[in-house]
Design a protein around this motif. Structure first.
Motif, PDB file in Angstrom:
ATOM      1  N   TYR A 125      18.795 -22.665  19.734  1.00 53.64           N
ATOM      2  CA  TYR A 125      18.180 -22.085  20.930  1.00 53.64           C
ATOM      3  C   TYR A 125      17.950 -23.206  21.925  1.00 53.64           C
ATOM      4  N   ARG A 126      18.723 -23.185  22.997  1.00 52.44           N
ATOM      5  CA  ARG A 126      18.608 -24.258  23.984  1.00 52.44           C
ATOM      6  C   ARG A 126      17.907 -23.745  25.235  1.00 52.44           C
ATOM      7  N   ASP A 127      16.884 -24.465  25.639  1.00 49.36           N
ATOM      8  CA  ASP A 127      16.178 -24.145  26.879  1.00 49.36           C
ATOM      9  C   ASP A 127      15.596 -25.455  27.413  1.00 49.36           C
ATOM     10  N   ASP A 128      16.213 -25.966  28.487  1.00 54.45           N
ATOM     11  CA  ASP A 128      15.803 -27.278  29.020  1.00 54.45           C
ATOM     12  C   ASP A 128      14.500 -27.225  29.796  1.00 54.45           C
ATOM     13  N   LYS A 129      13.963 -26.012  29.970  1.00 47.29           N
ATOM     14  CA  LYS A 129      12.688 -25.894  30.689  1.00 47.29           C
ATOM     15  C   LYS A 129      11.549 -25.478  29.768  1.00 47.29           C
ATOM     16  N   LEU A 130      11.872 -25.366  28.496  1.00 47.05           N
ATOM     17  CA  LEU A 130      10.876 -24.844  27.547  1.00 47.05           C
ATOM     18  C   LEU A 130       9.675 -25.787  27.407  1.00 47.05           C
ATOM     19  N   GLU A 131       8.503 -25.214  27.521  1.00 44.95           N
ATOM     20  CA  GLU A 131       7.286 -26.000  27.291  1.00 44.95           C
ATOM     21  C   GLU A 131       6.515 -25.385  26.140  1.00 44.95           C
TER      22      GLU A 131
END
Ligand SMILES: [Zn+2]
Length: 172
Positions: A125-131
């Motif tokens: 699961y790729r999400d470069d904005k995930l916090e």
């Protein structure tokens, strides 16, 4: 190896026979029970070049690094299980359609003296904005982001995870 019962739940006889690590039969009354392989999911969450690991708070393997995930509930899809587990463990709501299936690896999970054979399904699961700012403090001690270079496979709780992560580390 221990199973969930030592006496036949039907006739209370102790003449239980175990075949193929999963089938338990009673030679006295022909009762049969299948301790089947349990389905589980693990999610490799990636934000830019970092992968998220949780730190286990409970046995088995308390204190070791883990991937978020867990057992699939009855009547649930594997993707539903990923979403539910990530919500429970890390209080995030993921987009199921962005989950990419990686591979599966068998694992064993010893919980309260009962050995479960699992099949762990790995997802990316790729999400470069995930916090991530929150975690379930009952299940987890915390979490840590690591780049592929920083991952030490011996710090991981389970063999199945070592195998799937080494696949990613090879292909980077
Ligand atoms: Zn019986």
């Amino acid at each position: 190896m221990k199973f969930s019962f030592q006496y036949c739940p039907n006739c209370k006889n102790s003449k239980l026979r175990i075949e193929n690590e999963s089938k338990i039969t009673c030679s006295s009354c022909n009762f049969e029970y299948y301790h089947n392989v349990a389905g589980a999911v693990a999610v490799i969450i990636q934000n830019k070049d970092k992968i998220l690991f949780t730190v286990r708070n409970k046995n088995p393997q308390a204190g070791m690094l883990d991937l978020p995930g867990g057992f699939i509930d009855p009547k649930e899809t594997a993707e539903n299980a990923c979403k539910r587990e990530l919500n429970e463990e890390l209080n995030i709501s993921i987009d199921e359609s962005k989950l990419k299936y990686l591979n599966s690896n068998p694992n064993t999970y010893l919980y309260k003296e009962i050995l479960y054979n699992t099949i762990d399904l790995f997802y990316l699961y790729r999400d470069d904005k995930l916090e991530i700012t929150d975690f379930d403090s009952l299940e987890l001690k915390g979490f840590v982001w690591k780049s592929l270079d920083e991952i030490k496979l011996e710090e991981l709780a389970f063999e199945s995870q070592k195998k799937s992560l080494s696949l990613i580390m090879k292909n980077k």
